[in-house]
Design an enzyme around this catalytic site. Structure first.
Site, PDB file in Angstrom:
ATOM      1  N   ASP A 131     -36.596  -8.434 -30.301  1.00 56.75           N
ATOM      2  CA  ASP A 131     -35.484  -9.384 -30.168  1.00 56.75           C
ATOM      3  C   ASP A 131     -35.953 -10.707 -29.558  1.00 56.75           C
ATOM      4  O   ASP A 131     -35.223 -11.698 -29.596  1.00 56.75           O
ATOM      5  CB  ASP A 131     -34.413  -8.789 -29.226  1.00 56.75           C
ATOM      6  CG  ASP A 131     -33.144  -8.386 -29.965  1.00 56.75           C
ATOM      7  OD1 ASP A 131     -32.843  -9.017 -30.997  1.00 56.75           O
ATOM      8  OD2 ASP A 131     -32.469  -7.455 -29.496  1.00 56.75           O
TER       9      ASP A 131
ATOM     10  N   GLN B 138     -29.013  -3.381 -27.824  1.00 55.12           N
ATOM     11  CA  GLN B 138     -27.881  -4.170 -28.338  1.00 55.12           C
ATOM     12  C   GLN B 138     -27.067  -4.752 -27.178  1.00 55.12           C
ATOM     13  O   GLN B 138     -26.699  -4.039 -26.249  1.00 55.12           O
ATOM     14  CB  GLN B 138     -27.000  -3.275 -29.239  1.00 55.12           C
ATOM     15  CG  GLN B 138     -25.891  -4.020 -29.961  1.00 55.12           C
ATOM     16  CD  GLN B 138     -26.390  -5.046 -30.975  1.00 55.12           C
ATOM     17  OE1 GLN B 138     -27.417  -4.851 -31.628  1.00 55.12           O
ATOM     18  NE2 GLN B 138     -25.686  -6.152 -31.106  1.00 55.12           N
TER      19      GLN B 138
ATOM     20  N   LYS C  73     -28.314  -2.778 -38.904  1.00 51.97           N
ATOM     21  CA  LYS C  73     -29.747  -2.819 -38.607  1.00 51.97           C
ATOM     22  C   LYS C  73     -30.422  -1.527 -39.078  1.00 51.97           C
ATOM     23  O   LYS C  73     -31.510  -1.548 -39.659  1.00 51.97           O
ATOM     24  CB  LYS C  73     -29.967  -3.053 -37.101  1.00 51.97           C
ATOM     25  CG  LYS C  73     -29.605  -4.470 -36.682  1.00 51.97           C
ATOM     26  CD  LYS C  73     -29.454  -4.679 -35.185  1.00 51.97           C
ATOM     27  CE  LYS C  73     -28.953  -6.095 -34.896  1.00 51.97           C
ATOM     28  NZ  LYS C  73     -28.712  -6.374 -33.468  1.00 51.97           N
TER      29      LYS C  73
END
Ligand code: GUN
Length: 280
Positions: free
Chosen positions: A120, A97, A53
């Protein structure tokens, strides 16, 4: 007959090329999109994802910050960091994450992220918007899968769509996105008694379980679109999906490979959400 391969890597590159132009435009107006990535603990797979990422950010001119926190980080410490990032004008996207270490309440941590920076799409506000069709941040993997299905040229309306897996990250939002496009959607999971017969109904089959070889050729309707979200390591270290690729390739109409299918799309959609957040 063999399936047409849906090249996720190529589609992701096209998306990122478009984003690069948008990032340059933002920069000309004095704004650089910024993404903060939080990693708690030392899960090796998460480390690989976080590195990918950050690399994608660098390639597009997106500013990124990494917060690598110790395994024993407390909820209070993590909430303080999230709150600081919510109030940081240089940060437009916050990515926590997953999975988190067991002592941290995942839902509580995700809920602390500002819905406006939730790139997200995991915050309940964005999940609610997804359900009702209000524009908001869409979760990256299911949104990327929708792009890949569009790539096959198959229209979703009225089609039998079967999603195998019911996670909050992929299965559930995937089903809703397919429903929003007027698919007839079934979600299967570990308690589904006859998985094979349900999968065989699918014109569009999305496998998102995390079990190598779960989807065999007998479970696939000839000509179906097969999207493999699984990421698994075989004992000899090979990266494979949930679909028995060599077999299913002979039956399906379209198929995504692993690697090079859904994975690159997840990253491209994260970059897209970050750029959208900065544009907003
Ligand atoms: N863990 C596995 N997939 C994802 C994802 O898309 N986002 C985050 N934050 N964590 C993940």
């Amino acid at each position: 007959m063999s399936a047409i391969m849906i090249d996720g890597k190529a589609v992701a590159e096209r998306i990122k090329a478009g984003l690069k132009v948008r990032v340059e435009k933002l920069q000309q107006s004095g704004k650089t999109p910024g993404l903060a990535v939080i990693l708690v603990g030392s899960d090796p797979a998460s480390r690989v994802y976080v590195n990918m990422k950050k690399k994608a950010c660098a390639a597009l001119g997106i500013y990124s910050e990494e917060y690598a926190l110790a395994e024993n980080t407390t909820e209070t410490e993590l909430l303080k960091l999230i709150n600081d990032l919510n109030n940081n004008p240089n940060i437009h996207g916050i990515l926590l994450q997953l999975p988190l270490p067991g002592h941290l309440d995942e839902n509580k941590m995700l809920e602390a992220i500002s819905p406006l920076k939730d790139v997200d799409g995991f915050h309940p506000v964005n999940v609610g918007k997804l359900m009702t069709g209000i524009p908001g941040f869409l979760p990256c993997t299911p949104a990327g899968v929708m792009d890949l299905i569009r790539e096959s040229g198959i229209s979703i309306a009225g089609k039998e769509c079967v999603v195998v897996g019911r996670s909050n990250i992929v299965g559930k939002p995937q089903a809703i996105l397919l429903l929003r496009e007027h698919g007839t959607v079934t979600i299967c999971h570990s308690r589904t008694p006859d998985l094979a017969s349900v999968c065989r109904r699918a014109d569009i089959l999305v496998a998102a379980v995390g079990k190598a070889g779960l989807i065999t050729a007998e479970m696939v309707k000839p000509g179906a679109v097969v999207i493999d979200v699984g990421v698994n390591r075989t004992p000899d270290g090979k990266l494979v999906g949930d679909v028995d690729f060599d077999q299913v390739y002979q039956v399906a109409g379209w198929i995504t490979p692993v690697p090079g299918g859904v994975g690159p799309m997840t990253i491209a959609k994260l970059m897209e959400n970050t750029v959208i957040s900065a544009e907003n």
